[in-house]
Write an enzyme that holds these catalytic residues in place. Sequence first.
Site, PDB file in Angstrom:
ATOM      1  N   SER A 125     -19.525  81.731 -80.839  1.00 28.56           N
ATOM      2  CA  SER A 125     -20.418  82.815 -81.237  1.00 28.56           C
ATOM      3  C   SER A 125     -19.717  83.777 -82.179  1.00 28.56           C
ATOM      4  O   SER A 125     -18.496  83.973 -82.099  1.00 28.56           O
ATOM      5  CB  SER A 125     -20.874  83.574 -79.978  1.00 28.56           C
ATOM      6  OG  SER A 125     -21.454  84.814 -80.297  1.00 28.56           O
ATOM      7  N   TYR A 149     -19.662  88.551 -72.514  1.00 28.94           N
ATOM      8  CA  TYR A 149     -20.125  87.291 -73.115  1.00 28.94           C
ATOM      9  C   TYR A 149     -19.215  86.897 -74.279  1.00 28.94           C
ATOM     10  O   TYR A 149     -18.705  85.777 -74.336  1.00 28.94           O
ATOM     11  CB  TYR A 149     -21.570  87.422 -73.596  1.00 28.94           C
ATOM     12  CG  TYR A 149     -21.976  86.299 -74.525  1.00 28.94           C
ATOM     13  CD1 TYR A 149     -22.173  85.012 -74.028  1.00 28.94           C
ATOM     14  CD2 TYR A 149     -22.138  86.519 -75.897  1.00 28.94           C
ATOM     15  CE1 TYR A 149     -22.523  83.972 -74.880  1.00 28.94           C
ATOM     16  CE2 TYR A 149     -22.491  85.481 -76.743  1.00 28.94           C
ATOM     17  CZ  TYR A 149     -22.681  84.216 -76.235  1.00 28.94           C
ATOM     18  OH  TYR A 149     -23.017  83.184 -77.079  1.00 28.94           O
ATOM     19  N   LYS A 153     -16.346  83.685 -74.731  1.00 25.59           N
ATOM     20  CA  LYS A 153     -16.250  82.733 -75.841  1.00 25.59           C
ATOM     21  C   LYS A 153     -14.870  82.783 -76.488  1.00 25.59           C
ATOM     22  O   LYS A 153     -14.304  81.745 -76.857  1.00 25.59           O
ATOM     23  CB  LYS A 153     -17.330  83.049 -76.885  1.00 25.59           C
ATOM     24  CG  LYS A 153     -18.748  82.801 -76.416  1.00 25.59           C
ATOM     25  CD  LYS A 153     -19.024  81.326 -76.195  1.00 25.59           C
ATOM     26  CE  LYS A 153     -20.487  81.053 -75.903  1.00 25.59           C
ATOM     27  NZ  LYS A 153     -20.770  79.625 -75.657  1.00 25.59           N
TER      28      LYS A 153
END
Length: 338
Positions: A125, A149, A153
């Site tokens: 991402s 989040y 990643k």
Amino acid sequence: MKRILVTGGAGYIGSHTCVELMNAGHEVFIYDNFSNSSPIAIERVEKITGKAIRFIQGDILDQYLLENTIKASNCDTVIHFAGLKSVGESVKQPINYYENNVVGTLTLLKAMTNCNINKLVFSSSATVYGNPKFLPLTEDHPLSATNPYGNSKLIIEDILRDIHISSPDWSITILRYFNPVGAHSSGLIGEDPRGIPNNLMPYVAQVAIGRLAELTVFGNDYDTADGTGVRDYIHVSDLAKGHLKAIEQIGMPQCSEINLGTGVGYSVIDVINAFKRASNRDIPFRFAERRNGDIATCFADPKLAKEILGWEAELGIKEMCNDHWAWQHKNPEGYGVV
């Protein structure tokens, strides 16, 4: 032809990628626990492609089942989509995000190692860039994260780079997505989030179709032209084709990080107005405070994808909104039965 295990293959990006892979002649095996997806998506992919898919219902934390699935499928490559993906939710539930995303990926990597599989395309991402120090974002931009989040990643990316250093025969392609939107042009598959959507386009679409009364716009005081956040939105079918290109070139020992974006930024208000035109519906909205972890502006420099993969986005905001509206209009309750 490659035999590809797709974790999270029934999800939004996964299902569209399976269409592209199958249309290109690859054999696909889906591994999904359906926590934020539906088996109906697999049926729809089969309808679009005219081909059957083998799928296994299983959790990414189940190493025993992953190993059995890899052996049974005799796959030679893995595309790893499975994981939790909401920025806002990750701020509230960081433990769940680190467990599912980081521990889940470690579990998959152990299963792959035990089965002698070392070709991986990983779904990363643009959140790994944190607060942009310069724009557009190139792959050598400093890495950081502003929410759990994004941090999950980034941790996974570091793990994959370490694996390649320790075992250079691994072939790993890390694809850094910007903001996937839209739906397949058939209107048969699209994004169907559970509960209140966390991403802008499905939220806008559900307001347009009448499932939600109004859109909440988080923040109107950013340093942007209209005060709302600016993002690089990419059509999900373009994104899926990026994975197909990555699969076609994977095999040589390497670990590459590649942006998948358009290089163009649109504000929340831009998206609302474009969706109004696509749907011919009003989109009531109200402003609210900024969300923790959000940033003002983010858009890609996509040149490396063209150089390495021979890929570039072809569809613009008009096609993104038209296709997303076609999906939502044909499927007002998503994959649910009306």
